[in-house]
Design a protein around this motif. Structure first.
Motif, PDB file in Angstrom:
ATOM      1  N   SER A  40       0.833  -1.207   0.000  1.00  0.00           N
ATOM      2  CA  SER A  40       0.000   0.000   0.000  1.00  0.00           C
ATOM      3  C   SER A  40       0.865   1.253   0.000  1.00  0.00           C
ATOM      4  N   LEU A  41       1.958   1.236   0.758  1.00  0.00           N
ATOM      5  CA  LEU A  41       2.872   2.377   0.748  1.00  0.00           C
ATOM      6  C   LEU A  41       3.494   2.565  -0.635  1.00  0.00           C
ATOM      7  N   TYR A  42       3.904   1.469  -1.243  1.00  0.00           N
ATOM      8  CA  TYR A  42       4.489   1.546  -2.584  1.00  0.00           C
ATOM      9  C   TYR A  42       3.470   2.122  -3.574  1.00  0.00           C
TER      10      TYR A  42
ATOM     11  N   LEU B   3       0.891   6.603  -6.786  1.00  0.00           N
ATOM     12  CA  LEU B   3      -0.282   7.450  -7.003  1.00  0.00           C
ATOM     13  C   LEU B   3       0.084   8.921  -6.849  1.00  0.00           C
ATOM     14  N   LEU B   4       0.928   9.224  -5.874  1.00  0.00           N
ATOM     15  CA  LEU B   4       1.384  10.593  -5.697  1.00  0.00           C
ATOM     16  C   LEU B   4       2.182  11.053  -6.918  1.00  0.00           C
ATOM     17  N   ALA B   5       3.029  10.197  -7.435  1.00  0.00           N
ATOM     18  CA  ALA B   5       3.788  10.544  -8.645  1.00  0.00           C
ATOM     19  C   ALA B   5       2.865  10.773  -9.833  1.00  0.00           C
ATOM     20  N   ASP B   6       1.771  10.019  -9.892  1.00  0.00           N
ATOM     21  CA  ASP B   6       0.808  10.184 -10.985  1.00  0.00           C
ATOM     22  C   ASP B   6       0.199  11.577 -11.013  1.00  0.00           C
ATOM     23  N   CYS B   7       0.178  12.249  -9.866  1.00  0.00           N
ATOM     24  CA  CYS B   7      -0.358  13.615  -9.835  1.00  0.00           C
ATOM     25  C   CYS B   7       0.469  14.533 -10.725  1.00  0.00           C
ATOM     26  N   GLY B   8       1.765  14.308 -10.796  1.00  0.00           N
ATOM     27  CA  GLY B   8       2.615  15.128 -11.641  1.00  0.00           C
ATOM     28  C   GLY B   8       2.394  14.874 -13.117  1.00  0.00           C
TER      29      GLY B   8
ATOM     30  N   GLY C 168      -0.653  14.034 -14.287  1.00  0.00           N
ATOM     31  CA  GLY C 168      -2.076  14.217 -14.550  1.00  0.00           C
ATOM     32  C   GLY C 168      -2.829  12.914 -14.684  1.00  0.00           C
ATOM     33  N   GLU C 169      -2.318  11.837 -14.042  1.00  0.00           N
ATOM     34  CA  GLU C 169      -2.904  10.507 -14.223  1.00  0.00           C
ATOM     35  C   GLU C 169      -3.504   9.935 -12.948  1.00  0.00           C
ATOM     36  N   ALA C 170      -3.556  10.719 -11.863  1.00  0.00           N
ATOM     37  CA  ALA C 170      -4.030  10.182 -10.584  1.00  0.00           C
ATOM     38  C   ALA C 170      -5.479   9.742 -10.654  1.00  0.00           C
ATOM     39  N   ILE C 171      -6.321  10.514 -11.328  1.00  0.00           N
ATOM     40  CA  ILE C 171      -7.737  10.169 -11.411  1.00  0.00           C
ATOM     41  C   ILE C 171      -7.915   8.846 -12.149  1.00  0.00           C
ATOM     42  N   GLY C 172      -7.223   8.686 -13.267  1.00  0.00           N
ATOM     43  CA  GLY C 172      -7.308   7.443 -14.022  1.00  0.00           C
ATOM     44  C   GLY C 172      -6.765   6.260 -13.251  1.00  0.00           C
ATOM     45  N   SER C 173      -5.672   6.469 -12.516  1.00  0.00           N
ATOM     46  CA  SER C 173      -5.089   5.384 -11.722  1.00  0.00           C
ATOM     47  C   SER C 173      -6.068   4.917 -10.649  1.00  0.00           C
ATOM     48  N   LEU C 174      -6.722   5.858  -9.978  1.00  0.00           N
ATOM     49  CA  LEU C 174      -7.710   5.479  -8.963  1.00  0.00           C
ATOM     50  C   LEU C 174      -8.906   4.777  -9.589  1.00  0.00           C
ATOM     51  N   ALA C 175      -9.329   5.236 -10.744  1.00  0.00           N
ATOM     52  CA  ALA C 175     -10.463   4.584 -11.415  1.00  0.00           C
ATOM     53  C   ALA C 175     -10.129   3.137 -11.750  1.00  0.00           C
ATOM     54  N   ARG C 176      -8.870   2.889 -12.159  1.00  0.00           N
ATOM     55  CA  ARG C 176      -8.466   1.522 -12.479  1.00  0.00           C
ATOM     56  C   ARG C 176      -8.373   0.649 -11.236  1.00  0.00           C
ATOM     57  N   GLU C 177      -8.267   1.252 -10.072  1.00  0.00           N
ATOM     58  CA  GLU C 177      -8.288   0.488  -8.828  1.00  0.00           C
ATOM     59  C   GLU C 177      -9.705   0.193  -8.357  1.00  0.00           C
ATOM     60  N   GLY C 178     -10.688   0.601  -9.156  1.00  0.00           N
ATOM     61  CA  GLY C 178     -12.078   0.375  -8.783  1.00  0.00           C
ATOM     62  C   GLY C 178     -12.775   1.618  -8.300  1.00  0.00           C
ATOM     63  N   GLY C 179     -12.124   2.776  -8.453  1.00  0.00           N
ATOM     64  CA  GLY C 179     -12.699   4.023  -7.990  1.00  0.00           C
ATOM     65  C   GLY C 179     -12.237   4.363  -6.592  1.00  0.00           C
ATOM     66  N   LEU C 180     -12.527   5.583  -6.185  1.00  0.00           N
ATOM     67  CA  LEU C 180     -12.074   6.048  -4.883  1.00  0.00           C
ATOM     68  C   LEU C 180     -12.618   5.193  -3.745  1.00  0.00           C
TER      69      LEU C 180
END
Length: 391
Positions: A36-38, A43-48, A50-62
């Protein structure tokens, strides 16, 4: 260098403030929250990007990624029973870091309304973002702030904020929209830092893996996440010179004096390993899984263009114990030029790394308490300073 990473509300990370050194090794039993830490760092890096929203969606959503326990665990620790409690704060997934120059914080929450007849109901909203100077977010140290669709930048006078926009979409980061080096260098610095972080989580080494087959090669200072450009990356290290000696020494130590080279036929690059007592070199297609995996880690760690942060997830996986010590030497060499976070549960690797407080290294051990990931020995006095602010 990053001094602190903080995560709130992501899976088992109900509220973690992680201190970082030049080399930080995170360890703990299975199920303690290492993965989870990894993933939170990714996910934090994805913010740079512009991919954080898509990454969370691929995890099944927030909803799937959020902390699943009660808002407070005080009752569970007192009674031994975990029960739902009345929520006092908003549903939030928050992440951030503090560094020598700037810090960054992002606050993700449930969407108010995806839109009429919209199917994007899994997309979270960016509720807040902040870029700040110093180790902790403070009103006086905030350089850029975003609340919903409103984004503001510190006025040149230093007093108050000037408006950037009132119409920033809630699925777009202020980093992606306004990080222009000529106008807002602090935003650009944060975005570029996040984008250059590198993550390696094992490598495919089966018969169909791209690393086992010749590939068209171009100059490759950064090994791909999947190791598909291994041969080109090794040739780049050899030609760059700086890491070539470390590469050859690591291969010789790991495989009894073996040498590594790259052959090129019609633009296709392939790795060759020559071992003592053999009449010919072995191609990548002929190497054992462990041998190929070690070469992949060597190519990743000896990059001629080291990032500000590199994160390795269980690099010892599927390696023979005899290869762990040479791997530790590579990790130590890389930590001299870039900041490293290593996630592992290998006692052999921990011993080989020989971590001490005197040389900017640290071992962080985590465990589970009522489903929550916590850091061994951390308390109110030893937890790094951190402030999430409020919506």
């Amino acid at each position: 260098m990053l001094s602190t990473v903080a995560v709130h509300g992501y899976r088992s990370l109900r509220d973690v403030v992680l201190p970082l050194r030049q080399l930080t090794v995170i360890t703990g039993p299975n199920g303690s929250g290492k993965s989870s830490l990894y993933r939170a760092l990714r996910l934090l890096a994805d913010c740079g990007r512009g991919e954080a929203i898509g990454s969370l969606a691929r995890e099944g959503g927030l909803q799937s990624a959020l902390w699943a326990g009660p808002e407070s665990l005080a009752g569970a620790r007192r009674t031994g029973r975990t029960e739902g409690t009345t929520r006092t704060g908003p549903v939030a997934l928050q992440m951030g870091y503090a560094a020598d120059d700037f810090g960054y914080l992002v606050d993700l929450g449930l969407p108010q309304m995806a839109g009429i007849r919209s199917e994007f109901t899994r997309d979270p909203e960016i509720k807040r973002e902040a870029v700040f100077a110093g180790p902790v977010l403070r009103p006086s140290s905030t350089l850029v702030q975003r609340a919903g669709s409103l984004a503001q930048v510190r006025a040149e006078s230093g007093r108050g904020f000037d408006e950037l926009t009132r119409a920033l979409p809630t699925h777009r980061s202020v980093l992606a929209e306004f990080a222009h080096a000529g106008e807002l260098p602090e935003l650009a610095a944060v975005r570029d830092r996040l984008r250059e972080w590198r993550f390696y989580d094992g490598f495919r080494v089966d018969a169909a893996a791209a690393a086992r087959h010749p590939q068209v090669g171009t100059r490759t200072p950064v090994l791909a996440d999947d190791g598909s450009d291994l041969a080109a990356a090794i040739q780049t290290i050899i030609e760059a010179g700086a890491g070539a000696e470390d590469l050859h020494r690591a291969v010789a130590d790991a495989f009894d004096g073996a040498t590594v080279s790259v052959t090129v036929n019609d633009g296709l690059f392939d790795v060759q390993l020559r071992q003592a007592g053999m009449l010919r070199s072995l191609r990548t297609a002929e190497l054992s899984d462990g041998t190929l995996r070690f070469l992949l880690w060597a190519a990743a760690l000896l990059s001629p263009r080291p990032p500000s942060l590199m994160v390795l997830n269980e690099p010892e996986t599927s390696l023979h114990p005899d290869l762990v010590a040479p791997l530790a030497v590579l990790i130590r060499a890389t930590a001299a030029v870039t900041q490293l976070v290593v996630v592992t549960h290998s006692r052999i690797l921990l011993d080989a790394l020989n971590l001490t407080d005197e040389d900017e290294t640290a071992r962080v051990e985590i465990y589970k308490d009522h489903g929550e990931t916590k850091i061994v020995g951390q308390n109110l006095l030893t937890t790094p300073a951190w402030d999430w602010g409020s919506r």
